[in-house]
Design a protein around this motif. Structure first.
Motif, PDB file in Angstrom:
ATOM      1  N   ARG A 199      20.838  27.515  14.407  1.00  0.00           N
ATOM      2  CA  ARG A 199      19.483  28.021  14.585  1.00  0.00           C
ATOM      3  C   ARG A 199      19.333  29.430  14.004  1.00  0.00           C
ATOM      4  NH1 ARG A 199      16.683  25.241  18.842  1.00  0.00           N
ATOM      5  NH2 ARG A 199      15.046  26.845  18.688  1.00  0.00           N
ATOM      6  N   GLU A 252      19.728  33.941  27.603  1.00  0.00           N
ATOM      7  CA  GLU A 252      18.559  34.206  26.760  1.00  0.00           C
ATOM      8  C   GLU A 252      18.198  35.686  26.735  1.00  0.00           C
ATOM      9  OE1 GLU A 252      13.775  33.181  26.580  1.00  0.00           O
ATOM     10  OE2 GLU A 252      15.089  31.959  27.845  1.00  0.00           O
ATOM     11  N   ARG A 298      18.227  38.184  23.426  1.00  0.00           N
ATOM     12  CA  ARG A 298      17.044  38.938  23.011  1.00  0.00           C
ATOM     13  C   ARG A 298      17.357  40.436  22.942  1.00  0.00           C
ATOM     14  NH1 ARG A 298      12.055  36.174  23.292  1.00  0.00           N
ATOM     15  NH2 ARG A 298      12.234  34.054  24.111  1.00  0.00           N
ATOM     16  N   ALA A 308      12.534  36.835  19.000  1.00  0.00           N
ATOM     17  CA  ALA A 308      11.956  35.869  19.933  1.00  0.00           C
ATOM     18  C   ALA A 308      12.453  34.461  19.624  1.00  0.00           C
ATOM     19  CB  ALA A 308      10.432  35.928  19.869  1.00  0.00           C
ATOM     20  N   ALA A 309      12.551  34.136  18.343  1.00  0.00           N
ATOM     21  CA  ALA A 309      13.027  32.805  17.957  1.00  0.00           C
ATOM     22  C   ALA A 309      14.481  32.593  18.374  1.00  0.00           C
ATOM     23  CB  ALA A 309      12.872  32.623  16.454  1.00  0.00           C
ATOM     24  N   ASP A 338      14.411  31.909  22.041  1.00  0.00           N
ATOM     25  CA  ASP A 338      13.926  30.547  22.272  1.00  0.00           C
ATOM     26  C   ASP A 338      15.035  29.531  22.020  1.00  0.00           C
ATOM     27  OD1 ASP A 338      11.462  31.621  22.849  1.00  0.00           O
ATOM     28  OD2 ASP A 338      10.579  31.134  20.890  1.00  0.00           O
ATOM     29  N   ARG A 348      17.255  29.202  25.032  1.00  0.00           N
ATOM     30  CA  ARG A 348      16.598  28.421  26.078  1.00  0.00           C
ATOM     31  C   ARG A 348      16.645  26.930  25.741  1.00  0.00           C
ATOM     32  NH1 ARG A 348      11.974  30.719  25.898  1.00  0.00           N
ATOM     33  NH2 ARG A 348      10.910  29.132  24.664  1.00  0.00           N
ATOM     34  N   ASP A 349      16.369  26.602  24.485  1.00  0.00           N
ATOM     35  CA  ASP A 349      16.389  25.203  24.059  1.00  0.00           C
ATOM     36  C   ASP A 349      17.777  24.579  24.200  1.00  0.00           C
ATOM     37  OD1 ASP A 349      13.752  25.601  23.390  1.00  0.00           O
ATOM     38  OD2 ASP A 349      14.113  25.746  21.229  1.00  0.00           O
TER      39      ASP A 349
END
Length: 245
Positions: free
Chosen positions: A150, A199, A203, A218-219, A222, A225-226
């Motif tokens: 990611r 998370e 960040r 932010a991505a 995320d 979290r995913d």
């Protein structure tokens, strides 16, 4: 282009977000004999004291050089025993032969080596060592994790940028540090280590990266979290030990 002033904008965030250097690195420095009580250390680009603190704890006297005024203020709050110089390494006044070790911990890439290397050599005692290390966030030898996939996707969406600060890998950096003939490499040591981050920690950490914008941070959060809320990151800390010639 990334700018070191990025870090000075949020010293508390920088302090909270950056993980400490791994225990194995400090163990290696102890084995080298450079963490002995009473030695005089010069910490260049000290930030909020990620290297300053362990040096003081080991019993060294520390002069910390940090150009960011907010970062320097936070460093002084954390470590009032430090001799703090709010200046760039290129400009700071240093005593000739006044230090047993000089340290550049994840800071050398911001410095003009043509100016800094002669100044460090003059500041070190005849048998002094210059210790250069950095944290590389992501270990290219580790198996690619879903989180790193990611991260690669996030970075891949950027427009190409040439970063003039980059000096390649560890071998290339060692070559740059010795090119002027003032220093020779005594050894190169590599510490590989892992860290579990949630998370909020991702960040906070990624927000300290000078080449990451808010949307990218932010991505990354995320993505954690995913992926279940916690990810394991594999990092590398190369250490270059230099002696004066």
């Amino acid at each position: 282009m990334p700018d070191p002033g990025h870090f000075d904008a949020d010293p508390s965030g920088y302090e909270a977000g950056r993980p400490p250097y791994p225990d194995a690195l400090w163990a290696r420095l102890r084995a080298l004999g450079v963490l002995r009580p009473g030695l005089r250390a010069l910490d260049l680009g000290a930030g909020t004291g990620q290297a300053t603190g362990p040096l003081l704890t080991a019993g060294l006297s520390v002069t910390a050089v940090e150009p960011g005024r907010r970062l320097a203020r936070r460093l002084a709050e954390r470590f009032p025993a430090v001799d703090l110089r709010v200046a760039r390494t290129e400009d700071v006044e240093l005593s000739p032969s006044g230090y047993d070790i000089a340290v550049a911990a994840t800071s050398i890439h911001w410095m003009d080596l043509d100016v800094v290397l002669p100044r460090v050599r003059e500041a070190l005692a005849a048998d002094g060592r210059f210790l250069v290390w950095r944290t590389e966030f992501g270990d290219p030898t580790a198996s690619l994790t879903p989180f790193r996939e990611r991260v690669g996707e996030i970075v891949g969406r950027r427009a190409p940028v040439v970063d003039v600060r980059r000096r390649g890998g560890t071998a290339e950096l060692a070559q740059a540090l010795t090119a002027g003939g003032l220093f020779a490499v005594e050894e190169i040591d590599v510490t590989r280590w892992s860290l579990d981050l949630d998370e909020a920690q991702v960040r906070a950490l990624f927000a300290t990266f000078s080449d990451w914008n808010e949307a990218e941070v932010a991505a990354a959060g995320d993505a954690v979290r995913d992926l279940g809320g916690t990810v394991r990151e594999h990092y590398v800390t190369p250490l270059i030990v230099l002696r004066g010639t």
